[in-house]
Enzyme design. Structure first.
Site, PDB file in Angstrom:
ATOM      1  N   LYS A  58      71.732 -41.973 -73.779  1.00 42.37           N
ATOM      2  CA  LYS A  58      73.197 -41.928 -73.642  1.00 42.37           C
ATOM      3  C   LYS A  58      73.596 -42.036 -72.165  1.00 42.37           C
ATOM      4  O   LYS A  58      74.517 -42.785 -71.817  1.00 42.37           O
ATOM      5  CB  LYS A  58      73.744 -40.634 -74.263  1.00 42.37           C
ATOM      6  CG  LYS A  58      73.622 -40.624 -75.778  1.00 42.37           C
ATOM      7  CD  LYS A  58      73.949 -39.288 -76.418  1.00 42.37           C
ATOM      8  CE  LYS A  58      73.588 -39.339 -77.903  1.00 42.37           C
ATOM      9  NZ  LYS A  58      73.916 -38.152 -78.663  1.00 42.37           N
ATOM     10  N   GLN A 102      74.310 -32.044 -77.540  1.00 38.53           N
ATOM     11  CA  GLN A 102      73.248 -32.649 -78.329  1.00 38.53           C
ATOM     12  C   GLN A 102      72.818 -31.706 -79.451  1.00 38.53           C
ATOM     13  O   GLN A 102      72.568 -30.531 -79.220  1.00 38.53           O
ATOM     14  CB  GLN A 102      72.058 -33.011 -77.417  1.00 38.53           C
ATOM     15  CG  GLN A 102      70.963 -33.800 -78.107  1.00 38.53           C
ATOM     16  CD  GLN A 102      71.420 -35.148 -78.623  1.00 38.53           C
ATOM     17  OE1 GLN A 102      72.293 -35.795 -78.037  1.00 38.53           O
ATOM     18  NE2 GLN A 102      70.855 -35.582 -79.728  1.00 38.53           N
ATOM     19  N   ASP A 125      82.334 -37.009 -79.534  1.00 34.46           N
ATOM     20  CA  ASP A 125      81.238 -37.075 -80.506  1.00 34.46           C
ATOM     21  C   ASP A 125      81.754 -36.753 -81.919  1.00 34.46           C
ATOM     22  O   ASP A 125      81.007 -36.837 -82.892  1.00 34.46           O
ATOM     23  CB  ASP A 125      80.167 -36.053 -80.077  1.00 34.46           C
ATOM     24  CG  ASP A 125      78.791 -36.346 -80.644  1.00 34.46           C
ATOM     25  OD1 ASP A 125      78.488 -37.521 -80.902  1.00 34.46           O
ATOM     26  OD2 ASP A 125      78.013 -35.387 -80.828  1.00 34.46           O
TER      27      ASP A 125
END
Ligand SMILES: Nc1nc2c(c(=O)[nH]1)N[C@@H](CN(C=O)c1ccc(C(=O)N[C@@H](CCC(=O)O)C(=O)O)cc1)CN2
Length: 285
Positions: A58, A102, A125
């Site tokens: 990322k 994450q 996200d």
């Protein structure tokens, strides 16, 4: 003479590349206009090798797209309160436009409490309750990245979910549940299957669209795929193995995503695209 029918591959790498190129153009324009580059904060708890790799991917893609990234590495012993405090700080920081925590964060942490500490306007996200709600109702907001990427792939290959039977195998908060909601918003008839489903094969055999999102290597086998179905493999298993037994499923499906090169690249492309959108809104551009 035996006739072999193999599905067309849905090329996530190529579509993701186009999305990232377009995102890079938007990021450059925004930086030029406002004097500020979009910034994504990545937060990683512990050192799980797969998570380290995904976060690095990322960050690399951000760099290529003209998005700056700020990395916060926390020890595996981090508590829920400490993680929540970090995410609240990033949420209040005007120099950060998007936040990625994450997943997974470790069993001792309340992951939901952590996700909810992310300000909805920075939830690029798409993991907060607020994002789930706006996504489900088709309102402006951010989608969960893998589900959003899957729907883009369907669009790209001319698959209209309206009226189709979609079977989602898996019900995780960041993948199974939201992809079902996006398909429902596109007027599919959606069935969720999970560990308590009595006859998974029977359910999958009915599906015009199968989304495998359960994290069980090669769970979905060709013999259970309805001829002509669209098969989306969103499984991440060690060794780049999906949740679909590709070799048998490719013979029955009309369209299928490979692993690697299908859904995975679309996840990161969606994250970058939403980061630039978030930055644009926060910078008033
Ligand atoms: N906060 C989040 N955590 C996790 C997500 C997520 O969307 N948000 N998804 C997965 C893992 N993931 C991103 O975090 C991810 C997995 C795989 C890929 C990818 O591009 N895979 C490539 C192969 C990569 C390789 O060569 O090793 C592919 O499929 O082609 C991107 C993102 C869990 N956690």
């Amino acid at each position: 003479m035996t006739q072999t029918r193999a599905a067309r591959l849905m090329d996530g790498t190529a579509l993701a590349r186009r999305i990232v190129e377009d995102t890079a153009r938007r990021a450059a324009e925004l930086t030029e206009r406002t004097g500020t580059a979009p910034c994504l904060a990545t937060v990683l708890v512990g050192e799980d090798p797969a998570s380290v790799t995904y976060v690095r991917m990322k960050q690399n893609r951000c760099r290529k797209a003209g998005i700056t990234s700020r990395h916060v590495a926390l020890p595996a012993t981090t508590t829920t309160d400490e993680l929540v405090a970090t995410l609240r700080e990033l949420s209040a920081d005007p120099g950060v436009h998007g936040i990625l925590l994450q997943h997974p964060v470790g069993d001792h942490i309340d992951e939901r409490a952590a996700f909810e500490a992310i300000a909805p306007e920075k939830d690029v996200d798409g993991v907060t309750f607020a994002s789930f709600a706006t996504m489900s109702f088709g309102l402006p907001g951010f989608v969960s990245c893998t589900p959003g990427g899957i729907v883009r792939l369907l669009d790209e290959y001319g698959v209209d979910p309206a009226g189709k039977r979609a079977v989602v195998v898996g019900r995780s908060a960041i993948l199974g549940k939201p992809v079902g909601m996006l398909l429902l918003a596109r007027d599919a008839t959606v069935t969720y299957c999970h560990s308590r489903t009595r006859d998974l094969s029977a359910a999958v055999r009915e599906a015009d669209i199968v989304v495998a999102a359960v994290g069980r290597p090669r769970l979905i086998r060709g013999q259970d795929v309805k001829p002509g179905a669209v098969v989306i493999d969103a499984g991440y298993n060690p060794g780049n193995v999906g949740d679909v037994d590709f070799d048998s499923a490719v013979e029955r499906a009309s369209l299928i995503t490979p692993v690697p090169g299908g859904v995975g690249p679309m996840t990161i492309a969606t994250l970058l695209e939403q980061t630039v959108t978030a930055a644009g809104r926060q910078l008033g551009a």
